[in-house]
Design an enzyme around this catalytic site. Structure first.
Site, PDB file in Angstrom:
ATOM      1  N   ASP A 172      -1.312   6.896   5.846  1.00  0.00           N
ATOM      2  CA  ASP A 172      -2.387   5.975   5.489  1.00  0.00           C
ATOM      3  C   ASP A 172      -2.584   5.055   6.688  1.00  0.00           C
ATOM      4  OD1 ASP A 172      -4.031   3.991   4.539  1.00  0.00           O
ATOM      5  OD2 ASP A 172      -2.694   3.338   2.921  1.00  0.00           O
ATOM      6  N   TRP A 181       0.838  -1.208   0.000  1.00  0.00           N
ATOM      7  CA  TRP A 181       0.000   0.000   0.000  1.00  0.00           C
ATOM      8  C   TRP A 181       0.870   1.254   0.000  1.00  0.00           C
ATOM      9  CZ3 TRP A 181      -4.420  -1.011  -1.786  1.00  0.00           C
ATOM     10  CH2 TRP A 181      -5.108  -2.173  -1.429  1.00  0.00           C
ATOM     11  N   LYS A 211     -11.593  -1.713   7.255  1.00  0.00           N
ATOM     12  CA  LYS A 211     -10.814  -2.582   8.141  1.00  0.00           C
ATOM     13  C   LYS A 211     -11.279  -2.392   9.586  1.00  0.00           C
ATOM     14  CE  LYS A 211      -8.511  -3.232   4.316  1.00  0.00           C
ATOM     15  NZ  LYS A 211      -7.479  -2.356   3.840  1.00  0.00           N
TER      16      LYS A 211
END
Ligand SMILES: *Cc1c(COP(=O)(O)O)cnc(C)c1O
Length: 365
Positions: free
Chosen positions: A175, A103, A199
């Site tokens: 992030d 990511w 999540k």
């Protein structure tokens, strides 16, 4: 009564049962309106109360100071990879990136597309398969950078920043899609934080953004409207129709988090879950082989390990499924097992998994 499994999927992931039950109970008649929250105007006072409560709960649970805006946007974590550099890298401003997993690398790549000459990677552990995080002596932040970008928890490889990098006066941009609100933390060194909801917070598509006022003031004002943090901040995340049901679910999750004692209590549970699972892995390190090499970098959210053979990995996953536990198959490029135990995974659920693992190693180890 419906049948619920123990859900260890990486994302979208389990949500707290009481938050889902509340949604079920309120589905047909939300706030006495005779409608579901999906069927009512986003300008109605009933929806507005939910919108404000969701933002206020983020602020309250994390102790967010008044010089930050809480935004509720769309496009998931991925659109933030683009919006951050679009808004902040103009007029010769540069940014540094720490590349610690898939990511983080995507964020870096997108920033390179937006501003090819303004973005550099200052620390990557890719050559080592992202098995650890860079040490402080392995990277140097440009003191003139507009921001330092990092990914707080590597959902795929299972590393997590337990102490954030010290970037001096350079604002951190993070992030936090896979560990936002797993514990309390000081938001003040961060110029911007973003977290896709699926999540730890709610349904996919929704992304929570915290942006500090001095950083907001640096944002471009000449981008298409939907891509401007300024416009979303000015319009209180109601520039267009927001994802009302997702924000309603965020409200339910955060209200539940508050009811169980807030982030201090959640942190204690998460740490206990980590001790239980890593304790089992370390007791049987020849059988449950952890992917991450540095213990201090281990994620409390996503735990990767391999059994001695791929056949045993597969047998583990299917036996666990028979025992009522799903979502344990490792990420496709990594194989093995991945246990994703976000806030909604309770201590008894992790205890059930660990009991199963002890049993499995006795039988097959
Ligand atoms: C899941 C995830 C994303 C992707 O989010 P989308 O909502 O699918 O765009 C980004 N970053 C991290 C750390 C993630 O875990």
């Amino acid at each position: 009564m419906s049948h619920r499994v123990i859900n260890f999927f990486a994302g979208p992931a389990a949500l707290p049962l009481p938050a889902l039950e509340r949604a079920r109970d309120e589905l047909l008649d939300f706030a006495g309106t005779g409608m579901s929250v999906m069927e009512i105007s986003h300008r109605s006072k009933e929806y507005e109360a939910v919108h404000n409560e969701a933002k206020d709960l983020v602020r309250e649970l994390l102790d967010v100071p008044s010089n930050f805006k809480v935004l509720l946007l769309q496009g998931g974590g991925n659109l933030q990879f683009t919006m951050v550099p679009m808004n902040l890298l103009h007029g010769g401003r540069k940014a540094d990136y720490l590349v610690t997993g898939n990511w983080a690398k995507k964020a870096y790549k997108e920033a390179k597309i937006v501003a090819p000459d303004a973005v550099r990677s200052i620390g990557s552990t890719e050559a080592e398969g992202f098995k650890r995080l860079p040490r402080p002596d392995e990277y140097q932040v440009d003191p003139a950078a507009a921001y330092l970008h990092l990914c707080s928890n590597n959902t795929i490889y299972g590393t997590q920043w337990h102490r954030f990098p010290d970037a001096g006066n350079v604002p951190l941009v993070a992030d936090m899609s896979s560990d936002f609100m797993w514990r309390p933390f000081d938001v003040r060194p961060f110029g911007l934080i973003y977290a896709g909801a699926q999540k730890n917070l709610g349904p996919s598509g929704l992304v929570v953004v915290l942006i500090r006022d001095d950083v907001l003031e640096q944002c471009r004002a000449d981008l298409p409207s939907m891509l401007q943090y300024r416009i979303h901040a000015d319009k209180d995340s109601l520039y267009n129709t927001p994802p009302t049901f997702s924000i309603y679910m965020l409200r339910n999750v955060l209200a539940y988090n508050k009811s169980i004692g807030g982030l201090k209590a959640i942190e204690a549970t998460n740490l206990a879950k980590g001790e239980l699972l890593y304790g089992c892995i370390d007791r049987h390190a020849g059988f449950y082989r952890p992917y991450v090499t540095e213990k201090s970098d281990r994620s409390v959210m996503n735990v990767d390990f391999h059994l001695p053979t791929p056949e045993l990995d597969a047998e583990f996953v299917s036996a666990a499924k028979k025992a009522g536990m799903v979502g344990l198959k490792g990420y496709r490029d990594l194989g093995g097992i991945r246990v994703s135990m976000y806030n909604a995974a309770t201590l008894p659920m992790v205890q059930t998994l660990v009991d199963f693992m002890e049993e499995f190693v006795r039988a097959r180890g």
